[in-house]
Structure formats: C-alpha cells, structure tokens
Scaffold this motif. Structure first.
Motif, PDB file in Angstrom:
ATOM      1  N   ASP A 188     -63.651  20.593   9.134  1.00 44.23           N
ATOM      2  CA  ASP A 188     -64.283  19.587   8.289  1.00 44.23           C
ATOM      3  C   ASP A 188     -63.297  18.498   7.882  1.00 44.23           C
ATOM      4  O   ASP A 188     -63.369  17.995   6.780  1.00 44.23           O
ATOM      5  N   ALA A 189     -62.363  18.202   8.750  1.00 48.50           N
ATOM      6  CA  ALA A 189     -61.369  17.183   8.412  1.00 48.50           C
ATOM      7  C   ALA A 189     -61.051  16.348   9.641  1.00 48.50           C
ATOM      8  O   ALA A 189     -61.295  16.744  10.771  1.00 48.50           O
ATOM      9  N   VAL A 190     -60.481  15.198   9.378  1.00 49.76           N
ATOM     10  CA  VAL A 190     -59.943  14.348  10.427  1.00 49.76           C
ATOM     11  C   VAL A 190     -58.433  14.420  10.293  1.00 49.76           C
ATOM     12  O   VAL A 190     -57.902  14.312   9.186  1.00 49.76           O
ATOM     13  N   TRP A 191     -57.734  14.637  11.405  1.00 50.31           N
ATOM     14  CA  TRP A 191     -56.280  14.745  11.390  1.00 50.31           C
ATOM     15  C   TRP A 191     -55.686  13.492  12.010  1.00 50.31           C
ATOM     16  O   TRP A 191     -56.107  13.060  13.077  1.00 50.31           O
ATOM     17  N   VAL A 192     -54.707  12.923  11.336  1.00 57.97           N
ATOM     18  CA  VAL A 192     -54.068  11.692  11.798  1.00 57.97           C
ATOM     19  C   VAL A 192     -52.561  11.892  11.810  1.00 57.97           C
ATOM     20  O   VAL A 192     -51.974  12.301  10.806  1.00 57.97           O
ATOM     21  N   GLY A 193     -51.940  11.613  12.955  1.00 63.98           N
ATOM     22  CA  GLY A 193     -50.488  11.662  13.053  1.00 63.98           C
ATOM     23  C   GLY A 193     -49.924  10.281  12.784  1.00 63.98           C
ATOM     24  O   GLY A 193     -50.474   9.281  13.243  1.00 63.98           O
ATOM     25  N   GLU A 194     -48.833  10.230  12.036  1.00 70.01           N
ATOM     26  CA  GLU A 194     -48.240   8.944  11.673  1.00 70.01           C
ATOM     27  C   GLU A 194     -46.738   9.008  11.878  1.00 70.01           C
ATOM     28  O   GLU A 194     -46.108  10.005  11.582  1.00 70.01           O
ATOM     29  N   ALA A 195     -46.185   7.949  12.400  1.00 73.13           N
ATOM     30  CA  ALA A 195     -44.740   7.889  12.630  1.00 73.13           C
ATOM     31  C   ALA A 195     -43.989   8.052  11.317  1.00 73.13           C
ATOM     32  O   ALA A 195     -44.298   7.382  10.341  1.00 73.13           O
ATOM     33  N   LEU A 196     -43.042   8.966  11.308  1.00 70.12           N
ATOM     34  CA  LEU A 196     -42.129   9.252  10.197  1.00 70.12           C
ATOM     35  C   LEU A 196     -42.778   9.845   8.958  1.00 70.12           C
ATOM     36  O   LEU A 196     -42.092  10.458   8.165  1.00 70.12           O
ATOM     37  N   LEU A 197     -44.067   9.700   8.784  1.00 68.87           N
ATOM     38  CA  LEU A 197     -44.700  10.214   7.574  1.00 68.87           C
ATOM     39  C   LEU A 197     -45.385  11.558   7.777  1.00 68.87           C
ATOM     40  O   LEU A 197     -45.840  12.164   6.837  1.00 68.87           O
ATOM     41  N   GLY A 198     -45.492  12.014   9.012  1.00 71.76           N
ATOM     42  CA  GLY A 198     -46.069  13.323   9.271  1.00 71.76           C
ATOM     43  C   GLY A 198     -47.518  13.270   9.690  1.00 71.76           C
ATOM     44  O   GLY A 198     -47.961  12.359  10.369  1.00 71.76           O
ATOM     45  N   VAL A 199     -48.277  14.268   9.236  1.00 73.11           N
ATOM     46  CA  VAL A 199     -49.684  14.410   9.593  1.00 73.11           C
ATOM     47  C   VAL A 199     -50.505  14.322   8.324  1.00 73.11           C
ATOM     48  O   VAL A 199     -50.156  14.901   7.299  1.00 73.11           O
ATOM     49  N   TYR A 200     -51.601  13.602   8.413  1.00 70.54           N
ATOM     50  CA  TYR A 200     -52.522  13.480   7.283  1.00 70.54           C
ATOM     51  C   TYR A 200     -53.807  14.225   7.578  1.00 70.54           C
ATOM     52  O   TYR A 200     -54.353  14.125   8.670  1.00 70.54           O
ATOM     53  N   ARG A 201     -54.270  14.960   6.582  1.00 74.35           N
ATOM     54  CA  ARG A 201     -55.601  15.564   6.646  1.00 74.35           C
ATOM     55  C   ARG A 201     -56.503  14.664   5.818  1.00 74.35           C
ATOM     56  O   ARG A 201     -56.262  14.466   4.623  1.00 74.35           O
ATOM     57  N   VAL A 202     -57.513  14.122   6.466  1.00 72.87           N
ATOM     58  CA  VAL A 202     -58.422  13.195   5.785  1.00 72.87           C
ATOM     59  C   VAL A 202     -59.755  13.902   5.560  1.00 72.87           C
ATOM     60  O   VAL A 202     -60.358  14.427   6.506  1.00 72.87           O
ATOM     61  N   ASP A 203     -60.181  13.925   4.318  1.00 72.16           N
ATOM     62  CA  ASP A 203     -61.482  14.496   3.969  1.00 72.16           C
ATOM     63  C   ASP A 203     -62.543  13.533   4.475  1.00 72.16           C
ATOM     64  O   ASP A 203     -62.638  12.403   4.008  1.00 72.16           O
ATOM     65  N   ARG A 204     -63.326  13.959   5.443  1.00 67.19           N
ATOM     66  CA  ARG A 204     -64.276  13.042   6.077  1.00 67.19           C
ATOM     67  C   ARG A 204     -65.478  12.724   5.194  1.00 67.19           C
ATOM     68  O   ARG A 204     -66.130  11.716   5.389  1.00 67.19           O
ATOM     69  N   ARG A 205     -65.741  13.532   4.199  1.00 67.58           N
ATOM     70  CA  ARG A 205     -66.853  13.244   3.277  1.00 67.58           C
ATOM     71  C   ARG A 205     -66.454  12.220   2.216  1.00 67.58           C
ATOM     72  O   ARG A 205     -67.228  11.350   1.859  1.00 67.58           O
ATOM     73  N   ARG A 206     -65.233  12.368   1.718  1.00 66.98           N
ATOM     74  CA  ARG A 206     -64.763  11.468   0.648  1.00 66.98           C
ATOM     75  C   ARG A 206     -63.981  10.268   1.167  1.00 66.98           C
ATOM     76  O   ARG A 206     -63.632   9.379   0.409  1.00 66.98           O
ATOM     77  N   HIS A 207     -63.633  10.313   2.456  1.00 67.90           N
ATOM     78  CA  HIS A 207     -62.862   9.223   3.077  1.00 67.90           C
ATOM     79  C   HIS A 207     -61.526   9.008   2.365  1.00 67.90           C
ATOM     80  O   HIS A 207     -61.115   7.878   2.129  1.00 67.90           O
ATOM     81  N   ARG A 208     -60.876  10.127   2.045  1.00 68.58           N
ATOM     82  CA  ARG A 208     -59.580  10.093   1.359  1.00 68.58           C
ATOM     83  C   ARG A 208     -58.605  11.063   2.006  1.00 68.58           C
ATOM     84  O   ARG A 208     -59.006  12.067   2.583  1.00 68.58           O
ATOM     85  N   VAL A 209     -57.344  10.765   1.836  1.00 69.96           N
ATOM     86  CA  VAL A 209     -56.315  11.681   2.310  1.00 69.96           C
ATOM     87  C   VAL A 209     -56.321  12.898   1.395  1.00 69.96           C
ATOM     88  O   VAL A 209     -56.149  12.790   0.180  1.00 69.96           O
ATOM     89  N   ALA A 210     -56.540  14.072   1.995  1.00 68.46           N
ATOM     90  CA  ALA A 210     -56.576  15.318   1.231  1.00 68.46           C
ATOM     91  C   ALA A 210     -55.215  15.995   1.209  1.00 68.46           C
ATOM     92  O   ALA A 210     -54.897  16.737   0.283  1.00 68.46           O
ATOM     93  N   ALA A 211     -54.396  15.752   2.251  1.00 71.33           N
ATOM     94  CA  ALA A 211     -53.065  16.369   2.309  1.00 71.33           C
ATOM     95  C   ALA A 211     -52.183  15.579   3.264  1.00 71.33           C
ATOM     96  O   ALA A 211     -52.653  14.987   4.224  1.00 71.33           O
ATOM     97  N   ARG A 212     -50.897  15.586   2.966  1.00 70.38           N
ATOM     98  CA  ARG A 212     -49.890  15.024   3.860  1.00 70.38           C
ATOM     99  C   ARG A 212     -48.916  16.138   4.182  1.00 70.38           C
ATOM    100  O   ARG A 212     -48.394  16.799   3.279  1.00 70.38           O
ATOM    101  N   ILE A 213     -48.695  16.362   5.460  1.00 69.74           N
ATOM    102  CA  ILE A 213     -47.835  17.451   5.889  1.00 69.74           C
ATOM    103  C   ILE A 213     -46.645  16.851   6.624  1.00 69.74           C
ATOM    104  O   ILE A 213     -46.798  16.246   7.684  1.00 69.74           O
TER     105      ILE A 213
END
Length: 142
Positions: free
Chosen positions: A1-26
């Motif tokens: 139930d999430a969208v995962w986004v990889g980002e240079a130098l900042l890691g991986v973001y878990r995006v809550d697809r219902r709220r359209h917000r970053v739920a976690a940064r790893i």
C-alpha cells in the motif's frame, strides 16, 4: 500500500499513496558512507535497493523490511555496471557482459554464484533465468 521512491544521496522514501505524503525515509549506508538509491525491486515481502556511491561503480544491495521501514541487511556487490531481475524467490545480479550471475536469496540474503553468460538484461520466466544479448537474442543463462 505504498509507493517507493529512490533518491540520490537521500535514500528511499515510502510514500503513503492515500495521503500523498512521505511516510518514511530510509537512509542507506555502507561502511559509514551514504549511498544513492539507483534501482528498486520488490519480492519475497521485501524491498531490495541497489545503491551506489557517487562517481564510482561501488555497489551494495540493501534489503529493506517494508513493514518496519528499516534496512535489514546490506550486501556488497561487484564494482561493475550490473543487470538484475527478481524471480524464483531471489534477486539475480550479473555484470553486463559477464560470465556468471549471483543469486541472492530474498529471505536470507545468502549469495550463490552460477556460471552463465550475461547479456544486457536479465529476466525470470517459466522457472528459468533468461538474458538478452546486444543483438536482441533471448537465451537461457544456464
């Protein structure tokens, strides 16, 4: 139930697809150095992230538990341009044009090495590992 986004130098973001917000940064690091998330694979209930070091082919594989939003293991990979796919419960990684492929078990991150010519891409279908050559030929790796 999430969208995962990889980002240079900042890691991986878990995006809550219902709220359209970053739920976690790893953050992904190895030997104290942050890594850029390059490619993401989902399989075996885990998120696998190829992460590299800016300006080099120094690669690592991070296995992330998506339920806890944390890195479970980091496995060093060969320092080359790599091709990969997920299937049969494992992540398959080979060096572009190489002569072997690594099978990384999704549950344990155990690594085994198998002989086989690797082309420009890998895929799993019909219970076998396949590769594509530069001239578009598709053939089994083993």
């Amino acid at each position: 139930d999430a969208v995962w986004v990889g980002e240079a130098l900042l890691g991986v973001y878990r995006v809550d697809r219902r709220r359209h917000r970053v739920a976690a940064r790893i953050r992904i690091s190895h030997k104290g150095i942050g890594r850029s998330a390059n490619r993401l694979f989902v399989g075996g209930g885990k998120l696998f992230v190829f992460a590299g070091r800016s300006g080099s082919y120094e690669n690592v594989l991070a296995r992330i538990d998506p339920g806890r939003n944390r890195v479970e293991a980091v496995t060093p990979l060969p320092p080359d341009p790599l091709v990969a796919t997920f299937g049969m419960g494992s992540l398959w990684v080979g060096r572009f044009g190489g002569s072997h492929v690594l099978r990384i078990d999704a549950r344990t991150t155990a690594v085994s090495r198998h002989r086989g010519r690797v082309g420009v891409a890998l895929a799993v279908a019909g219970g076998r590992l396949w590769t594509a050559t530069r001239n578009g030929l598709i053939r089994p790796v083993r």
